[in-house]
Design a protein around this motif. Structure first.
Motif, mmCIF file in Angstrom:
data_model
loop_
_atom_site.group_PDB
_atom_site.id
_atom_site.type_symbol
_atom_site.label_atom_id
_atom_site.label_comp_id
_atom_site.label_asym_id
_atom_site.label_seq_id
_atom_site.Cartn_x
_atom_site.Cartn_y
_atom_site.Cartn_z
ATOM 1 N N LEU A 138 25.041 2.797 -16.238
ATOM 2 C CA LEU A 138 24.111 1.978 -15.435
ATOM 3 C C LEU A 138 23.649 2.655 -14.114
ATOM 4 O O LEU A 138 24.551 3.346 -13.376
ATOM 5 N N SER A 139 22.398 2.414 -13.741
ATOM 6 C CA SER A 139 22.204 2.640 -12.561
ATOM 7 C C SER A 139 22.630 1.822 -11.500
ATOM 8 O O SER A 139 23.269 0.691 -11.743
ATOM 9 N N ARG A 140 22.557 2.102 -9.983
ATOM 10 C CA ARG A 140 23.242 1.454 -9.031
ATOM 11 C C ARG A 140 22.488 0.078 -9.105
ATOM 12 O O ARG A 140 23.216 -1.213 -8.923
ATOM 13 N N PRO A 141 21.116 0.009 -9.286
ATOM 14 C CA PRO A 141 20.358 -1.214 -9.129
ATOM 15 C C PRO A 141 20.731 -2.173 -10.314
ATOM 16 O O PRO A 141 21.100 -3.197 -10.212
ATOM 17 N N ALA A 142 20.896 -1.522 -11.628
ATOM 18 C CA ALA A 142 21.403 -2.159 -12.806
ATOM 19 C C ALA A 142 22.797 -2.770 -12.544
ATOM 20 O O ALA A 142 23.204 -4.029 -12.856
ATOM 21 N N GLU A 143 23.735 -1.983 -12.058
ATOM 22 C CA GLU A 143 25.091 -2.429 -11.781
ATOM 23 C C GLU A 143 25.151 -3.568 -10.760
ATOM 24 O O GLU A 143 25.870 -4.563 -10.828
ATOM 25 N N THR A 144 24.248 -3.650 -9.651
ATOM 26 C CA THR A 144 24.168 -4.607 -8.649
ATOM 27 C C THR A 144 23.687 -5.827 -9.409
ATOM 28 O O THR A 144 24.473 -6.613 -9.205
ATOM 29 N N LEU A 145 22.908 -5.726 -10.155
ATOM 30 C CA LEU A 145 22.336 -7.012 -10.958
ATOM 31 C C LEU A 145 23.173 -7.790 -11.640
ATOM 32 O O LEU A 145 23.757 -8.863 -11.876
ATOM 33 N N LEU A 146 24.004 -6.604 -12.615
ATOM 34 C CA LEU A 146 24.876 -7.077 -13.294
ATOM 35 C C LEU A 146 26.202 -7.895 -12.738
ATOM 36 O O LEU A 146 26.570 -8.996 -13.045
ATOM 37 N N GLN A 147 26.506 -7.354 -11.600
ATOM 38 C CA GLN A 147 27.676 -7.906 -10.583
ATOM 39 C C GLN A 147 27.286 -9.245 -10.291
ATOM 40 O O GLN A 147 27.821 -10.177 -10.134
ATOM 41 N N LEU A 148 25.945 -9.477 -9.800
ATOM 42 C CA LEU A 148 25.275 -10.646 -9.366
ATOM 43 C C LEU A 148 25.181 -11.884 -10.402
ATOM 44 O O LEU A 148 25.627 -13.006 -10.270
ATOM 45 N N LEU A 149 24.998 -11.418 -11.723
ATOM 46 C CA LEU A 149 24.992 -12.264 -12.789
ATOM 47 C C LEU A 149 26.444 -12.620 -13.154
ATOM 48 O O LEU A 149 26.686 -14.048 -13.222
ATOM 49 N N GLN A 150 27.448 -11.761 -13.289
ATOM 50 C CA GLN A 150 28.600 -12.049 -13.338
ATOM 51 C C GLN A 150 29.329 -13.080 -12.232
ATOM 52 O O GLN A 150 30.152 -13.755 -12.708
ATOM 53 N N ASP A 151 28.922 -12.753 -11.012
ATOM 54 C CA ASP A 151 29.374 -13.845 -9.966
ATOM 55 C C ASP A 151 28.690 -15.225 -9.795
ATOM 56 O O ASP A 151 29.393 -15.984 -9.055
ATOM 57 N N SER A 152 27.636 -15.070 -10.502
ATOM 58 C CA SER A 152 26.786 -16.449 -10.494
ATOM 59 C C SER A 152 27.241 -17.569 -11.529
ATOM 60 O O SER A 152 27.391 -17.064 -12.602
ATOM 61 N N ASP A 153 27.424 -19.029 -10.942
ATOM 62 C CA ASP A 153 27.698 -20.015 -11.756
ATOM 63 C C ASP A 153 26.279 -20.321 -12.630
ATOM 64 O O ASP A 153 25.615 -21.379 -11.885
ATOM 65 N N LEU A 154 25.587 -19.732 -13.432
ATOM 66 C CA LEU A 154 24.461 -20.097 -13.894
ATOM 67 C C LEU A 154 24.360 -21.629 -14.402
ATOM 68 O O LEU A 154 23.350 -22.394 -14.118
ATOM 69 N N ARG A 155 25.762 -21.883 -14.995
ATOM 70 C CA ARG A 155 25.640 -23.359 -15.489
ATOM 71 C C ARG A 155 25.633 -24.203 -14.289
ATOM 72 O O ARG A 155 24.839 -25.348 -14.234
ATOM 73 N N GLY A 156 26.261 -24.061 -13.252
ATOM 74 C CA GLY A 156 26.109 -24.818 -11.754
ATOM 75 C C GLY A 156 24.729 -24.771 -11.149
ATOM 76 O O GLY A 156 24.455 -25.681 -10.463
ATOM 77 N N GLU A 157 24.069 -23.696 -11.281
ATOM 78 C CA GLU A 157 22.912 -23.563 -10.470
ATOM 79 C C GLU A 157 21.616 -24.052 -11.084
ATOM 80 O O GLU A 157 20.702 -24.190 -10.387
ATOM 81 N N TRP A 158 21.753 -24.561 -12.326
ATOM 82 C CA TRP A 158 20.445 -25.461 -13.007
ATOM 83 C C TRP A 158 20.949 -26.631 -13.630
ATOM 84 O O TRP A 158 21.978 -26.408 -14.132
ATOM 85 N N ASP A 159 20.238 -27.614 -13.288
ATOM 86 C CA ASP A 159 20.616 -28.860 -13.884
ATOM 87 C C ASP A 159 19.713 -29.362 -14.963
ATOM 88 O O ASP A 159 19.558 -30.460 -14.946
ATOM 89 N N GLY A 160 19.062 -28.479 -15.615
ATOM 90 C CA GLY A 160 18.239 -28.796 -16.539
ATOM 91 C C GLY A 160 16.781 -29.094 -16.402
ATOM 92 O O GLY A 160 16.466 -29.148 -15.229
#
Length: 286
Positions: free
Chosen positions: A263-285
């Protein structure tokens, strides 16, 4: 105004319990340390520390100030680190299942874009099975979707139990095959649902197949039959059938983030952000 230099001195004194030790750590004279504490106390109009020749202690206001000081200093450290680092540039090719794209993903993309405005995002929407193929072929850098059956790759973002959905007020005829509305192959959701029905010995009939979850939702809204989605991503205008309790239970599916081997640095950075984000908690439907 809370001067960050005074806050840093205050936090160091609180940790070391000594003006002398704090000065040594900060490269300041004891008189400078005392001056910083005095000016901080004057700025807030509260006594933050009590001390004599043998001891030093925080007052109740000092304990409260220490909490704020740590938060402020940590935030400043993060900000300084971000702006000291070279700005990310390049392109990230992200693949996403359409249920996540229509649900919680935009908030993560907005956060990434706000922090790294020079990175171009190229987003491909498709079934999770297709995203696996694109990733393996090197056509995309990252993928977010459901974990494919039997695959251990990827970082789990959250799990969600699949639920039956239909036009509100629908009563399913249990004497007839279940009228299914599912996405086309290759689809993790389709495979999971059909496996669950086979294990339950249920009869079913495919009444509609769509290339996207959005198409399945449209067909279900029209009353064509039953569709399924994770209960975290339930579609607007749909509801559980009235006799839902009589239908076969559906399992949970895992939503994951998956990156290519290199992965490039930008791709690694976005992947880390996705892994650290609680997607379930950030969206309520929807």
């Amino acid at each position: 105004m809370l001067n960050p230099v005074w806050l840093s001195t205050f936090a160091t004194v609180a940790a070391s319990h000594s003006f002398t030790d704090a000065g040594r750590q900060l490269g300041l004279t004891q008189s400078s340390v005392s001056e910083h504490i005095r000016r901080l106390e004057e700025s807030v109009g509260r006594r933050l520390m009590t001390r004599d020749t043998h001891s030093l202690a925080l007052t109740a206001d000092g304990e409260a100030m220490l909490v704020h000081a740590r938060v402020i200093l940590e935030a400043m450290s993060h900000a300084e680190s971000q702006f000291r680092s070279p700005r990310l540039r390049g392109r990230v090719r992200l693949g996403s299942s359409d249920d996540l794209a229509l649900g919680p993903l935009p908030s993560v993309l907005a956060a990434f874009r706000n922090t790294h405005p020079d990175v171009e995002l190229e987003i491909t929407i498709g079934m999770t099975g297709q995203l696996y193929q694109l990733l393996d072929a090197g056509a995309i850098d990252l993928a977010v979707g459901k974990r494919r059956l039997g695959d251990a790759r990827g970082t789990r973002l959250f799990s969600g139990r699949l639920e039956w959905l239909a036009k509100p007020g629908t009563v399913v005829d249990l004497d007839s095959p279940l009228p299914l509305i599912l996405v086309a192959e290759p689809s993790v959701t389709r495979a999971v649902v059909l496996d669950a029905l086979a294990m339950a010995g249920a009869r079913w009939q495919m009444v509609c197949t769509s290339s996207s979850h959005a198409g399945c939702i449209a067909a279900a809204r029209g009353g064509l039959g039953l569709t399924v989605r994770s209960h975290f991503l339930a579609g607007r205008g749909l509801a559980a059938p009235v006799n839902r309790a009589a239908l076969p239970d559906l399992p949970e599916v895992e939503f994951i983030a998956l990156g290519a081997k290199h992965l490039s640095r930008p791709a690694e950075t976005l992947l880390q952000l996705l892994q650290d984000s609680d997607l379930r908690g950030e969206w309520d439907g929807e």
